[in-house]
Motif scaffolding. Sequence first.
Motif, PDB file in Angstrom:
ATOM      1  N   ALA A   1       0.692  -1.328  -0.226  1.00  0.00           N
ATOM      2  CA  ALA A   1       0.134   0.004  -0.360  1.00  0.00           C
ATOM      3  C   ALA A   1       0.691   1.334   0.429  1.00  0.00           C
ATOM      4  O   ALA A   1       1.918   1.435   0.925  1.00  0.00           O
ATOM      5  CB  ALA A   1      -0.903  -0.280   0.837  1.00  0.00           C
ATOM      6  N   ASP A   2       1.221   1.833  -1.537  1.00  0.00           N
ATOM      7  CA  ASP A   2       1.488   3.285  -1.036  1.00  0.00           C
ATOM      8  C   ASP A   2       1.008   5.125  -0.119  1.00  0.00           C
ATOM      9  O   ASP A   2      -0.122   4.956  -1.191  1.00  0.00           O
ATOM     10  CB  ASP A   2       1.843   3.354  -2.375  1.00  0.00           C
ATOM     11  CG  ASP A   2       2.581   5.166  -2.891  1.00  0.00           C
ATOM     12  OD1 ASP A   2       2.449   5.876  -1.756  1.00  0.00           O
ATOM     13  OD2 ASP A   2       3.115   5.439  -3.917  1.00  0.00           O
ATOM     14  N   GLU A   3       0.929   4.972   0.542  1.00  0.00           N
ATOM     15  CA  GLU A   3       0.159   5.722   1.739  1.00  0.00           C
ATOM     16  C   GLU A   3       1.289   7.405   1.711  1.00  0.00           C
ATOM     17  O   GLU A   3       0.662   7.792   2.785  1.00  0.00           O
ATOM     18  CB  GLU A   3      -0.423   4.697   2.786  1.00  0.00           C
ATOM     19  CG  GLU A   3      -0.845   3.941   2.534  1.00  0.00           C
ATOM     20  CD  GLU A   3      -2.704   4.198   3.411  1.00  0.00           C
ATOM     21  OE1 GLU A   3      -2.373   6.004   3.088  1.00  0.00           O
ATOM     22  OE2 GLU A   3      -3.619   3.125   3.032  1.00  0.00           O
ATOM     23  N   ILE A   4       1.538   7.038   0.651  1.00  0.00           N
ATOM     24  CA  ILE A   4       2.659   8.916   1.043  1.00  0.00           C
ATOM     25  C   ILE A   4       1.935   9.432   0.727  1.00  0.00           C
ATOM     26  O   ILE A   4       1.441  10.648   1.569  1.00  0.00           O
ATOM     27  CB  ILE A   4       3.399   8.555  -0.092  1.00  0.00           C
ATOM     28  CG1 ILE A   4       4.757   7.535   0.046  1.00  0.00           C
ATOM     29  CG2 ILE A   4       4.263   9.593  -0.397  1.00  0.00           C
ATOM     30  CD1 ILE A   4       5.442   7.098  -1.592  1.00  0.00           C
ATOM     31  N   VAL A  38      -4.969  -5.449   5.182  1.00  0.00           N
ATOM     32  CA  VAL A  38      -4.322  -4.701   5.395  1.00  0.00           C
ATOM     33  C   VAL A  38      -2.945  -5.403   4.416  1.00  0.00           C
ATOM     34  O   VAL A  38      -3.238  -6.886   4.338  1.00  0.00           O
ATOM     35  CB  VAL A  38      -3.695  -5.945   6.959  1.00  0.00           C
ATOM     36  CG1 VAL A  38      -2.531  -6.003   7.690  1.00  0.00           C
ATOM     37  CG2 VAL A  38      -4.905  -5.802   8.024  1.00  0.00           C
ATOM     38  N   PRO A  39      -1.974  -4.217   4.339  1.00  0.00           N
ATOM     39  CA  PRO A  39      -0.882  -4.833   3.589  1.00  0.00           C
ATOM     40  C   PRO A  39      -0.073  -5.832   4.035  1.00  0.00           C
ATOM     41  O   PRO A  39      -0.097  -5.602   5.029  1.00  0.00           O
ATOM     42  CB  PRO A  39      -0.722  -3.175   3.125  1.00  0.00           C
ATOM     43  CG  PRO A  39      -1.342  -2.481   4.172  1.00  0.00           C
ATOM     44  CD  PRO A  39      -2.085  -3.147   4.727  1.00  0.00           C
ATOM     45  N   ASP A  40       1.232  -6.010   3.043  1.00  0.00           N
ATOM     46  CA  ASP A  40       1.773  -6.897   3.724  1.00  0.00           C
ATOM     47  C   ASP A  40       3.072  -5.533   3.955  1.00  0.00           C
ATOM     48  O   ASP A  40       4.159  -5.997   5.145  1.00  0.00           O
ATOM     49  CB  ASP A  40       2.624  -7.166   2.999  1.00  0.00           C
ATOM     50  CG  ASP A  40       1.753  -9.502   2.072  1.00  0.00           C
ATOM     51  OD1 ASP A  40       1.510  -9.185   3.712  1.00  0.00           O
ATOM     52  OD2 ASP A  40       1.432  -9.512   1.057  1.00  0.00           O
ATOM     53  N   LEU A  41       3.739  -4.674   3.047  1.00  0.00           N
ATOM     54  CA  LEU A  41       4.421  -3.645   3.516  1.00  0.00           C
ATOM     55  C   LEU A  41       3.311  -2.490   2.825  1.00  0.00           C
ATOM     56  O   LEU A  41       2.924  -2.909   2.259  1.00  0.00           O
ATOM     57  CB  LEU A  41       5.662  -3.266   2.115  1.00  0.00           C
ATOM     58  CG  LEU A  41       6.134  -4.684   2.230  1.00  0.00           C
ATOM     59  CD1 LEU A  41       7.206  -4.602   0.900  1.00  0.00           C
ATOM     60  CD2 LEU A  41       7.350  -4.862   3.462  1.00  0.00           C
ATOM     61  N   ILE A  42       3.623  -0.793   3.368  1.00  0.00           N
ATOM     62  CA  ILE A  42       3.264   0.091   3.571  1.00  0.00           C
ATOM     63  C   ILE A  42       4.213   1.139   3.742  1.00  0.00           C
ATOM     64  O   ILE A  42       5.039   0.989   4.276  1.00  0.00           O
ATOM     65  CB  ILE A  42       2.296   0.548   5.067  1.00  0.00           C
ATOM     66  CG1 ILE A  42       1.533   1.525   4.547  1.00  0.00           C
ATOM     67  CG2 ILE A  42       3.025   0.020   5.842  1.00  0.00           C
ATOM     68  CD1 ILE A  42       0.646   1.375   5.592  1.00  0.00           C
ATOM     69  N   THR A  43       4.249   2.293   2.548  1.00  0.00           N
ATOM     70  CA  THR A  43       5.185   3.197   2.752  1.00  0.00           C
ATOM     71  C   THR A  43       4.494   4.143   2.290  1.00  0.00           C
ATOM     72  O   THR A  43       3.292   4.739   2.560  1.00  0.00           O
ATOM     73  CB  THR A  43       5.691   3.043   0.742  1.00  0.00           C
ATOM     74  OG1 THR A  43       4.955   3.494   0.009  1.00  0.00           O
ATOM     75  CG2 THR A  43       5.845   1.985   0.071  1.00  0.00           C
ATOM     76  N   THR A  44       5.519   5.288   3.451  1.00  0.00           N
ATOM     77  CA  THR A  44       5.138   6.396   3.811  1.00  0.00           C
ATOM     78  C   THR A  44       5.904   7.355   3.937  1.00  0.00           C
ATOM     79  O   THR A  44       7.140   7.031   3.473  1.00  0.00           O
ATOM     80  CB  THR A  44       4.964   6.490   5.260  1.00  0.00           C
ATOM     81  OG1 THR A  44       5.784   5.426   6.413  1.00  0.00           O
ATOM     82  CG2 THR A  44       3.217   5.481   6.012  1.00  0.00           C
ATOM     83  N   ALA A  45       5.448   9.190   3.593  1.00  0.00           N
ATOM     84  CA  ALA A  45       6.431   9.913   3.915  1.00  0.00           C
ATOM     85  C   ALA A  45       5.634  11.264   3.705  1.00  0.00           C
ATOM     86  O   ALA A  45       4.273  10.971   4.291  1.00  0.00           O
ATOM     87  CB  ALA A  45       7.218  10.304   2.498  1.00  0.00           C
ATOM     88  N   LYS A  46       5.601  11.773   3.229  1.00  0.00           N
ATOM     89  CA  LYS A  46       4.960  14.067   3.239  1.00  0.00           C
ATOM     90  C   LYS A  46       4.647  14.237   4.007  1.00  0.00           C
ATOM     91  O   LYS A  46       5.169  14.295   5.273  1.00  0.00           O
ATOM     92  CB  LYS A  46       3.869  12.804   1.821  1.00  0.00           C
ATOM     93  CG  LYS A  46       4.405  13.055   0.703  1.00  0.00           C
ATOM     94  CD  LYS A  46       2.938  13.199  -0.072  1.00  0.00           C
ATOM     95  CE  LYS A  46       3.329  13.850  -2.032  1.00  0.00           C
ATOM     96  NZ  LYS A  46       3.657  14.538  -2.414  1.00  0.00           N
ATOM     97  N   GLY A  47       3.197  13.495   5.305  1.00  0.00           N
ATOM     98  CA  GLY A  47       2.631  13.746   6.416  1.00  0.00           C
ATOM     99  C   GLY A  47       3.449  12.988   7.681  1.00  0.00           C
ATOM    100  O   GLY A  47       2.912  13.632   8.648  1.00  0.00           O
ATOM    101  N   ILE A  48       4.806  12.550   7.158  1.00  0.00           N
ATOM    102  CA  ILE A  48       5.248  11.713   7.988  1.00  0.00           C
ATOM    103  C   ILE A  48       5.955  12.660   9.254  1.00  0.00           C
ATOM    104  O   ILE A  48       6.608  12.611  10.563  1.00  0.00           O
ATOM    105  CB  ILE A  48       6.280  10.248   8.021  1.00  0.00           C
ATOM    106  CG1 ILE A  48       6.654   9.467   8.939  1.00  0.00           C
ATOM    107  CG2 ILE A  48       7.800  10.949   7.343  1.00  0.00           C
ATOM    108  CD1 ILE A  48       6.897   8.334   8.764  1.00  0.00           C
ATOM    109  N   ALA A  49       6.549  13.843   8.524  1.00  0.00           N
ATOM    110  CA  ALA A  49       7.503  15.025   9.556  1.00  0.00           C
ATOM    111  C   ALA A  49       7.210  16.003   9.849  1.00  0.00           C
ATOM    112  O   ALA A  49       7.978  16.654   9.984  1.00  0.00           O
ATOM    113  CB  ALA A  49       9.370  14.064   9.572  1.00  0.00           C
TER     114      ALA A  49
END
Length: 443
Positions: A258-261, A280-291
């Motif tokens: 799941a690309d949740e960037i 429920v994904p096996d892997l999830i990618t995050t960025a943008k709102g994370i920090a």
Amino acid sequence: MSAIPQERRVVTAIPGPKSQELQTRRIAAVAAGVGSTMPVFAARAGGGIVEDVDGNRLIDFGSGIAVTTVGSSAEAVVRRASAQLADFTHTCFMVTPYEGYVAVAEQLAELTPGDHAKKSALFNSGAEAVENAVKIARAHTKRQAVIVFDHGYHGRTNLTMALTSKNMPYKDGFGPFAPEVYRVPVAYGYRWPTGPENCGPEAAAQAIDQISKQVGADNVAAIIIEPLLGEGGFIEPAKGFLPALRQFATDHGIVFVADEIQSGFCRTGQWFACEDEGVVPDLITTAKGIAGGLPLSAVTGRAEIMDAAHSGGLGGTYGGNPVACAAALGAIETMKEQDLNGKAKRIEAVMKSRLTAMQEKFDIIGDVRGRGAMIAVELVKAGTKDPNPEATAALAKACHGEGLLVLTCGTYGNVLRFLPPLVIGEELLNEGLGIIEEALAHV
């Protein structure tokens, strides 16, 4: 609360004289390939306002493309990042590690969907996260093929350009691209030939059929999808589509990513958009709102998959920078303490109510969609579903001139998207919507 007065103020033409002067310097010094939505230069920002160098205060419906979810200068982000700056700016986690990186990984394990054991690896940008998710999936499955979707966007590196579906401006002239990438249909309800009510199951059947026949399920390392598509036009895959693909991946040992960037970290009124249908994904990618505006991204997933890459196979000099990690812990603290999921749901209620009323009034609005504070309108030529990029560009320009920062998107360039900070006040939100309504009347 932000120190900047939370009120729109237009005191010069947009852009004003100081911004124009800086634009001249920019043209001389910055590569032409780096574009700008609005040629005003920011001086400070906070809450729902961006103040430019000329003293204009713009209502922010962009959040730096879904980055400043907690506002541009959230107290906890500034406090934690400042303290870390005073201690040290960098050691490289791969040389001498530090607690902040571990603490962010622990928070990601807690917040992401699923109660399985999870691990994370931290990087700098969304594209890096997606690229590393592919590396991890290939290491785990010992397969090569990657499945992506129409209207998907995953970044601007060579591999992620291959994954991205839109040619201009992301791919044109930059090939050749990475191999073993296959694109299949997505459940785009508004444009589905047999109507939105049939879209989910039909699109899933089409996608699975194409994967099975053209690629072979046993050759697929990963299926990568945005649970709510971003640059492609804020497309919500029709109900049933994501669960069907998740099941197909499970049945064939494929890593579901799941690309949740753009859609992650409270943006859609849930911590992650894939939670909407319990995926429920096996892997999830995050960025943008994370920090809270500092460069940070992550791949989080099942521990046994995350551990598939050999030691030293993942990383990067700046990945999980300590100041960015401190900012992420501040952003997550803000999201929890201020119930930003609840705020996102309230923004959705206000925006959809007003935008749906505008749709009844203006026949160039073909569709109003999205969730939480990730809302869009798709503009069409009156009486048809033909995309209307000209009206979209004119509408954005009119909003900018009135001091409202809005963004466009969509494969056809005909979607106006709204990504206000989740801390925006309701008065500003309604004032911004009023500007959009007035601009629609003129367009």
